[in-house]
Design an enzyme around this catalytic site. Structure first.
Site, PDB file in Angstrom:
ATOM      1  N   ASP A   1       0.609  -1.057  -0.260  1.00  0.00           N
ATOM      2  CA  ASP A   1      -0.037  -0.058   0.120  1.00  0.00           C
ATOM      3  C   ASP A   1       0.665   1.217   0.145  1.00  0.00           C
ATOM      4  OD1 ASP A   1      -2.773   1.263   0.474  1.00  0.00           O
ATOM      5  OD2 ASP A   1      -1.648   2.067   2.013  1.00  0.00           O
TER       6      ASP A   1
ATOM      7  N   GLU B   1       1.159  -0.272  -5.283  1.00  0.00           N
ATOM      8  CA  GLU B   1       0.221   0.513  -5.471  1.00  0.00           C
ATOM      9  C   GLU B   1       0.975   1.987  -5.682  1.00  0.00           C
ATOM     10  OE1 GLU B   1      -1.716   2.380  -2.582  1.00  0.00           O
ATOM     11  OE2 GLU B   1      -3.532   2.922  -3.737  1.00  0.00           O
TER      12      GLU B   1
END
Ligand code: NOJ
Ligand code: CA
Length: 541
Positions: free
Chosen positions: A202, A244
């Site tokens: 993330d 990401e």
């Protein structure tokens, strides 16, 4: 195969939203286990789960309070181990979230760091990014524009400001501290030991801060990610890293390194351009971003998606294009969030089956490996009146029973109401009904996924655009040593005539993989045919 991810179909699941096994109103790991056969049947290979760790859940679990356990809402570590066993039995891989950049402010590390009286304060003092003023790193943009006035928040206990790129309850870890670097490696090791197949990393661009920069994509950040990769390669070869990085292609390419950083990154800028191309009935937005998309190191792969658990981000488009997209796809202010649009795929595309199919046709054939967001396989709707991004995370609609078959809890106990409007309500839109209906979107999706998987060229082949004169047609050739497939997508609401120079394939007889229809053989003259409104075809030569 070592690079299995090039052939894989990924499925993003909210454990909370999928299936509730103990009827407390919240989906859980046992519920997900009960649906593995469903996912296998759909044709999925990899399950990426949204965060399942202990958390105050103020960012749906992206605010982690403990990296080595399971939130009681979702079950126990034993349930997680059972999930791995059951998934692996079915040849399904499991990815967990690695929220590297920040923790919850409830994490014991932060509690110790902020409180000078805390017995462990000395040890954790420098685990977060503290400052006497809110002035450093002034060139850094704010990501959650709708809620956060600054990347700094004042902590009264410590009497200093802490740095946070996301919510003010999500303090950024200080990666200049070697203890932090090690701690995150130990988290990775912990989940590898349990048996996970990989991680979705993330928000990787923000690990380090340096004055005079925008604090994104810094060389120090890449150096750390490379160390992470070296660690997993040595410790558990084959462990998959997906990052990401919501960045322009020129920046994202750095996250692949020389094949020594991440295996996969999402192609964020492509996603809104698929919607833009459909809105404008013009392939130009897709062509221009693909022209800016560099080739990847051999072992790497793009991840592509149409929708996910977040808003449809418009960070990677120009201000003019953003205004166009908001106008077109988010006419109601409530549909907008930060620099994006909080809607699901089917409502975005007016629940128009033809548009949903052609968007998926592009997703499954253009480049990389596709991600399907849970519920989009049946065209689930959204609820823009829920808070933040909750409206695209409502319970999965399994059947027409109360609570959409998601849970037997009283309806008011569900973590979020099921969608029950006239168009997208669970009575109309649900898995059971669509499985029973041969012409449903679910059946179409399953078939399209199968066909995609039978043809590795879609995940591995080269891409060359054909540029028929008619710019409503997005056309390309995917080929590898073994196979050549021509793909045509009509982006417009009218049927279109296509004339294309296929002389390079003279003598070949195209066969549509989706319909099995055999087309006229390709001759020495321009090849002409008609595509219906939003029609598409995948032609094997
Ligand atoms: C990206 C995640 O997709 C999003 O849901 C989350 O809020 C931020 N990172 C912060 O972790
Ligand atoms: Ca439950």
């Amino acid at each position: 195969m070592l690079d299995w991810y090039k052939d894989a179909i990924f499925y993003e699941v909210s454990v909370k939203g999928f299936a509730d096994s103990n009827n407390d109103g919240i989906g859980d790991l046992r519920g997900l286990i009960g649906k593995l056969d469903y996912l296998r049947d759909l044709g999925v290979d990899v399950i990426w789960m949204l965060p399942i760790f202990p958390s105050p859940l103020r960012d749906d679990g992206y605010d982690v309070a403990d990296y080595t356990s399971i939130h009681p809402n979702f079950g126990t570590l034993d349930d997680f181990k059972a999930l791995l066993i059951e998934a692996h039995k079915r040849d399904l891989r499991i990815l967990v979230e690695l929220v590297v950049n920040h923790t919850s402010d409830q994490h014991p590390w932060f509690q110790a760091s902020r409180d000078p009286q805390h017995p462990e304060h000395a040890r954790y003092r420098d685990w977060y990014v503290w400052s006497d003023t809110d002035e450093p790193y002034a060139e850094t943009r704010i990501i959650f524009l709708d809620t956060e006035p600054s990347n700094w928040s004042f902590d009264p206990l410590r009497g200093q400001y802490f740095w946070h790129r996301f919510f003010s309850h999500q303090p950024d870890l200080n990666y200049d501290n070697p203890e932090v670097q090690k701690a995150m490696m130990r988290v990775v090791q912990y989940w590898i030991d349990l048996g996970v197949d990989g991680f979705r990393i993330d928000a990787p661009p923000y690990l380090y801060e340096r004055e005079g920069t925008n604090c994104e994509n810094l060389p120090e950040t890449h150096a750390y990610l490379k160390r992470l990769r070296a660690f997993v390669d040595a410790y558990a070869p084959g462990t998959f890293l997906l990052s990401e990085a919501n960045m322009w292609p020129e920046e994202v390419i750095q996250y692949f390194g020389d094949g020594d950083e991440m295996h996969m990154n999402y192609h964020f800028p492509l996603m809104p351009r698929i919607f833009m191309a459909l809105a404008k009935a013009d392939r130009a937005p897709v062509l221009s971003i693909m022209a800016r998309t560099p080739d990847l190191p051999g072992s790497c792969q793009w991840g592509t998606f149409l929708r996910c658990h977040d808003e449809l981000t418009l960070e990677m488009v120009t201000p003019e294009d953003r205004a166009f997209m908001w106008d077109f796809y988010a006419p109601e202010p409530r549909m907008r969030l930060n620099l994006g649009i909080r809607r699901r795929l089917a409502p975005l595309l007016d629940n128009d089956r033809r548009r949903i199919e052609v968007a998926n046709s592009i997703l499954l054939t253009l480049i990389g490996s596709p991600f399907i967001y849970y519920g989009d396989e049946i065209g689930m709707g959204d609820n823009i009146w829920l808070n933040d991004r909750d409206g695209v995370r409502t319970p999965m609609q399994w059947d027409a029973a109360p609570n959409a078959g998601f849970s037997d809890a009283p309806a008011e106990q569900l973590y979020a109401p099921v969608i029950d409007d006239a168009i997208f309500g669970y009575q109309q839109v649900n898995v059971a009904a669509q499985r029973a209906d041969e012409s449903s979107l679910w059946r179409w999706t399953r078939r399209a996924l199968r066909i995609r998987k039978q043809h590795p060229v879609f995940g591995r082949g080269t891409l060359r655009f054909l540029n028929p004169y008619n710019s409503t047609i997005l056309a390309y050739v995917r080929s590898d040593g073994a196979q050549t497939i021509l793909v045509f997508n009509n982006l417009s609401a009218e049927s279109q005539q296509v004339t294309v120079d296929l002389r390079a394939y003279t003598g070949k007889v195209p066969r549509d993989l989706l319909t099995d229809v055999v087309w006229d053989s390709i001759g020495g003259t321009p090849y002409t045919f008609t595509l219906t409104a939003y029609g598409y075809c995948w032609l094997a030569l």
